[in-house]
Design a protein around this motif. Structure first.
Motif, PDB file in Angstrom:
ATOM      1  N   GLN A 117      23.964 -24.508  -5.304  1.00 47.11           N
ATOM      2  CA  GLN A 117      24.251 -24.065  -3.906  1.00 47.11           C
ATOM      3  C   GLN A 117      22.925 -23.705  -3.024  1.00 47.11           C
ATOM      4  OE1 GLN A 117      27.638 -24.227  -2.766  1.00 47.11           O
ATOM      5  NE2 GLN A 117      27.680 -25.284  -4.760  1.00 47.11           N
ATOM      6  N   PRO A 118      22.034 -22.785  -3.621  1.00 46.04           N
ATOM      7  CA  PRO A 118      20.753 -22.329  -2.956  1.00 46.04           C
ATOM      8  C   PRO A 118      19.987 -23.628  -2.386  1.00 46.04           C
ATOM      9  CG  PRO A 118      20.985 -21.138  -4.789  1.00 46.04           C
ATOM     10  CD  PRO A 118      21.978 -22.150  -4.890  1.00 46.04           C
ATOM     11  N   GLU A 119      20.201 -24.753  -3.350  1.00 48.00           N
ATOM     12  CA  GLU A 119      19.162 -26.122  -2.788  1.00 48.00           C
ATOM     13  C   GLU A 119      20.042 -26.434  -1.548  1.00 48.00           C
ATOM     14  OE1 GLU A 119      18.663 -28.982  -5.666  1.00 48.00           O
ATOM     15  OE2 GLU A 119      18.853 -27.413  -7.328  1.00 48.00           O
ATOM     16  N   MET A 120      21.113 -26.267  -1.186  1.00 46.64           N
ATOM     17  CA  MET A 120      21.887 -26.844  -0.019  1.00 46.64           C
ATOM     18  C   MET A 120      21.209 -26.035   1.170  1.00 46.64           C
ATOM     19  SD  MET A 120      25.575 -27.235  -1.605  1.00 46.64           S
ATOM     20  CE  MET A 120      25.962 -28.410  -2.865  1.00 46.64           C
ATOM     21  N   LEU A 121      20.769 -24.899   0.988  1.00 49.83           N
ATOM     22  CA  LEU A 121      20.273 -24.409   2.080  1.00 49.83           C
ATOM     23  C   LEU A 121      18.814 -23.891   1.903  1.00 49.83           C
ATOM     24  CD1 LEU A 121      23.423 -21.854   2.570  1.00 49.83           C
ATOM     25  CD2 LEU A 121      23.048 -24.028   3.696  1.00 49.83           C
ATOM     26  N   SER A 122      18.182 -24.931   1.327  1.00 46.67           N
ATOM     27  CA  SER A 122      16.626 -24.603   0.874  1.00 46.67           C
ATOM     28  C   SER A 122      15.666 -24.373   1.792  1.00 46.67           C
ATOM     29  CB  SER A 122      16.234 -25.687   0.009  1.00 46.67           C
ATOM     30  OG  SER A 122      16.250 -26.827   0.746  1.00 46.67           O
ATOM     31  N   GLY A 123      16.137 -24.640   3.305  1.00 44.91           N
ATOM     32  CA  GLY A 123      15.157 -24.244   4.256  1.00 44.91           C
ATOM     33  C   GLY A 123      15.239 -23.061   4.953  1.00 44.91           C
ATOM     34  N   LEU A 124      16.260 -22.187   4.437  1.00 44.09           N
ATOM     35  CA  LEU A 124      16.408 -20.945   4.918  1.00 44.09           C
ATOM     36  C   LEU A 124      15.974 -20.022   3.939  1.00 44.09           C
ATOM     37  CD1 LEU A 124      20.351 -21.579   6.219  1.00 44.09           C
ATOM     38  CD2 LEU A 124      17.989 -21.554   7.408  1.00 44.09           C
ATOM     39  N   SER A 125      15.548 -18.627   4.693  1.00 47.77           N
ATOM     40  CA  SER A 125      15.332 -17.426   3.716  1.00 47.77           C
ATOM     41  C   SER A 125      16.772 -17.090   3.058  1.00 47.77           C
ATOM     42  CB  SER A 125      14.697 -16.435   4.425  1.00 47.77           C
ATOM     43  OG  SER A 125      15.598 -15.909   5.443  1.00 47.77           O
ATOM     44  N   THR A 126      16.642 -16.074   2.077  1.00 48.50           N
ATOM     45  CA  THR A 126      17.860 -15.530   1.582  1.00 48.50           C
ATOM     46  C   THR A 126      18.862 -14.770   2.529  1.00 48.50           C
ATOM     47  OG1 THR A 126      16.654 -15.054  -0.510  1.00 48.50           O
ATOM     48  CG2 THR A 126      18.705 -13.840  -0.313  1.00 48.50           C
ATOM     49  N   THR A 127      18.050 -13.986   3.695  1.00 50.55           N
ATOM     50  CA  THR A 127      19.075 -13.638   4.696  1.00 50.55           C
ATOM     51  C   THR A 127      19.471 -14.549   5.432  1.00 50.55           C
ATOM     52  OG1 THR A 127      17.316 -11.686   4.488  1.00 50.55           O
ATOM     53  CG2 THR A 127      18.755 -11.894   6.479  1.00 50.55           C
ATOM     54  N   GLU A 128      18.703 -15.553   5.951  1.00 50.89           N
ATOM     55  CA  GLU A 128      19.220 -16.772   6.654  1.00 50.89           C
ATOM     56  C   GLU A 128      20.411 -17.338   5.973  1.00 50.89           C
ATOM     57  OE1 GLU A 128      15.391 -17.915   9.252  1.00 50.89           O
ATOM     58  OE2 GLU A 128      15.699 -18.599   7.241  1.00 50.89           O
ATOM     59  N   GLN A 129      20.221 -17.582   4.811  1.00 57.26           N
ATOM     60  CA  GLN A 129      21.281 -18.118   3.990  1.00 57.26           C
ATOM     61  C   GLN A 129      22.811 -17.270   3.931  1.00 57.26           C
ATOM     62  OE1 GLN A 129      20.358 -19.024  -0.075  1.00 57.26           O
ATOM     63  NE2 GLN A 129      18.469 -20.261   0.538  1.00 57.26           N
ATOM     64  N   ALA A 130      22.533 -15.943   3.836  1.00 56.11           N
ATOM     65  CA  ALA A 130      23.811 -15.075   3.816  1.00 56.11           C
ATOM     66  C   ALA A 130      24.255 -15.134   5.377  1.00 56.11           C
ATOM     67  CB  ALA A 130      23.355 -13.701   3.401  1.00 56.11           C
ATOM     68  N   GLN A 131      23.479 -15.146   6.499  1.00 61.80           N
ATOM     69  CA  GLN A 131      23.781 -15.287   7.790  1.00 61.80           C
ATOM     70  C   GLN A 131      24.731 -16.467   8.034  1.00 61.80           C
ATOM     71  OE1 GLN A 131      20.124 -14.687   9.778  1.00 61.80           O
ATOM     72  NE2 GLN A 131      20.415 -12.593  10.074  1.00 61.80           N
ATOM     73  N   LEU A 132      23.912 -17.647   7.421  1.00 63.15           N
ATOM     74  CA  LEU A 132      24.834 -18.851   8.135  1.00 63.15           C
ATOM     75  C   LEU A 132      25.930 -19.043   7.043  1.00 63.15           C
ATOM     76  CD1 LEU A 132      24.602 -21.888   8.985  1.00 63.15           C
ATOM     77  CD2 LEU A 132      23.552 -22.586   6.893  1.00 63.15           C
ATOM     78  N   ILE A 133      26.240 -18.468   6.079  1.00 62.44           N
ATOM     79  CA  ILE A 133      27.306 -18.454   5.258  1.00 62.44           C
ATOM     80  C   ILE A 133      28.585 -17.666   5.913  1.00 62.44           C
ATOM     81  CG2 ILE A 133      28.686 -17.860   3.116  1.00 62.44           C
ATOM     82  CD1 ILE A 133      25.960 -18.784   1.557  1.00 62.44           C
ATOM     83  N   ALA A 134      27.916 -16.761   6.487  1.00 61.09           N
ATOM     84  CA  ALA A 134      28.954 -15.668   7.247  1.00 61.09           C
ATOM     85  C   ALA A 134      29.385 -16.455   8.435  1.00 61.09           C
ATOM     86  CB  ALA A 134      28.345 -14.476   7.560  1.00 61.09           C
ATOM     87  N   LEU A 135      28.467 -17.134   9.116  1.00 58.38           N
ATOM     88  CA  LEU A 135      28.919 -17.702  10.219  1.00 58.38           C
ATOM     89  C   LEU A 135      29.727 -19.008   9.879  1.00 58.38           C
ATOM     90  CD1 LEU A 135      25.396 -17.665  12.275  1.00 58.38           C
ATOM     91  CD2 LEU A 135      27.583 -16.514  12.820  1.00 58.38           C
ATOM     92  N   LEU A 136      29.323 -19.701   8.950  1.00 48.14           N
ATOM     93  CA  LEU A 136      30.269 -20.863   8.803  1.00 48.14           C
ATOM     94  C   LEU A 136      31.845 -20.476   8.078  1.00 48.14           C
ATOM     95  CD1 LEU A 136      27.788 -22.950   6.400  1.00 48.14           C
ATOM     96  CD2 LEU A 136      28.889 -23.561   8.580  1.00 48.14           C
ATOM     97  N   LYS A 137      32.006 -19.292   7.667  1.00 51.76           N
ATOM     98  CA  LYS A 137      33.167 -18.712   7.315  1.00 51.76           C
ATOM     99  C   LYS A 137      33.814 -18.297   8.585  1.00 51.76           C
ATOM    100  CE  LYS A 137      33.651 -16.043   3.375  1.00 51.76           C
ATOM    101  NZ  LYS A 137      33.279 -15.274   2.449  1.00 51.76           N
ATOM    102  N   LYS A 138      33.256 -17.422   9.273  1.00 46.66           N
ATOM    103  CA  LYS A 138      33.718 -17.408  10.690  1.00 46.66           C
ATOM    104  C   LYS A 138      34.135 -18.314  11.408  1.00 46.66           C
ATOM    105  CE  LYS A 138      32.814 -14.225  14.585  1.00 46.66           C
ATOM    106  NZ  LYS A 138      31.960 -13.414  15.391  1.00 46.66           N
ATOM    107  N   THR A 139      33.488 -19.376  11.580  1.00 50.58           N
ATOM    108  CA  THR A 139      33.713 -20.587  12.477  1.00 50.58           C
ATOM    109  C   THR A 139      34.808 -21.423  11.704  1.00 50.58           C
ATOM    110  OG1 THR A 139      31.523 -20.681  13.115  1.00 50.58           O
ATOM    111  CG2 THR A 139      32.832 -22.714  13.231  1.00 50.58           C
ATOM    112  N   THR A 140      34.632 -21.339  10.380  1.00 55.32           N
ATOM    113  CA  THR A 140      35.973 -22.282   9.629  1.00 55.32           C
ATOM    114  C   THR A 140      37.103 -21.398   9.732  1.00 55.32           C
ATOM    115  OG1 THR A 140      34.276 -23.105   8.219  1.00 55.32           O
ATOM    116  CG2 THR A 140      36.656 -23.248   7.557  1.00 55.32           C
ATOM    117  N   ASP A 141      37.247 -20.122   9.636  1.00 54.85           N
ATOM    118  CA  ASP A 141      38.441 -19.259   9.775  1.00 54.85           C
ATOM    119  C   ASP A 141      39.198 -19.554  11.104  1.00 54.85           C
ATOM    120  OD1 ASP A 141      38.165 -18.500   7.318  1.00 54.85           O
ATOM    121  OD2 ASP A 141      37.489 -16.554   7.812  1.00 54.85           O
ATOM    122  N   ALA A 142      38.230 -19.460  12.283  1.00 56.17           N
ATOM    123  CA  ALA A 142      38.664 -19.706  13.442  1.00 56.17           C
ATOM    124  C   ALA A 142      39.420 -21.121  13.698  1.00 56.17           C
ATOM    125  CB  ALA A 142      37.632 -19.518  14.539  1.00 56.17           C
TER     126      ALA A 142
END
Length: 154
Positions: free
Chosen positions: A114-139
């Motif tokens: 899983q972390p490899e899939m977002l390897s270009g991002l910092s840990t904080t950015e990974q968490a932000q992206l996942i939160a945004l992906l969940k929000k967008t997917t839910d919507a």
């Protein structure tokens, strides 16, 4: 606007990368499993006795294609189908022992990739992206031909 700045193109490309990394990891581990099969087995493990229509909703996959996935898992002895007590036309799904063993073998590899899939991002950015992906997917779930069931939205 160039396609390289379009969300649809970027999401499709990230999906390609995700699937390739997943499949590479499974191949390296000697495990024959696709991302959809992993999601299917995991949902059945979490919801034993689930029918195929409910399973399709839980993993947001169209019923016809998922039926073929379940057929392949059944042929490999990874799932068992039983007749529903409430609707004789419906089949309830359960993990076979081989399915439980395969999931147990695959899960550490899936979690590790899983972390490899977002390897270009910092840990904080990974968490932000996942939160945004969940929000967008839910919507967007209501717009999909295979909407995610509310029970899995947590």
């Amino acid at each position: 606007m160039t396609i390289y700045a379009m969300p649809g193109h970027l999401i499709r490309r990230l999906n390609q990368i995700s699937v390739a990394l997943f499949m590479d990891r499974m191949t390296q581990a000697g495990i024959k499993l696709t991302p959809v099969q992993f999601a299917t087995l995991t949902a059945i493990e979490t919801n034993p006795g689930l029918d195929q229509a409910s399973l399709a909703g839980l993993i947001a996959y169209d019923r016809a294609t998922l039926g073929k996935v379940v057929d392949r898992l059944d042929a490999r002895g990874l799932v068992r189908r039983t007749i529903s007590e409430h609707d004789r036309r419906a089949k309830c799904l359960h993990l076979a022992e081989a399915g439980q063993e395969l999931l147990a073998a695959a899960r550490p590899h899936v979690e590790a990739v899983q972390p490899e899939m977002l390897s270009g991002l910092s840990t904080t950015e990974q968490a932000q992206l996942i939160a945004l992906l969940k929000k967008t997917t839910d919507a967007g779930n209501t717009l999909s031909r295979a909407p995610l069931a509310q029970a899995a939205n947590g």
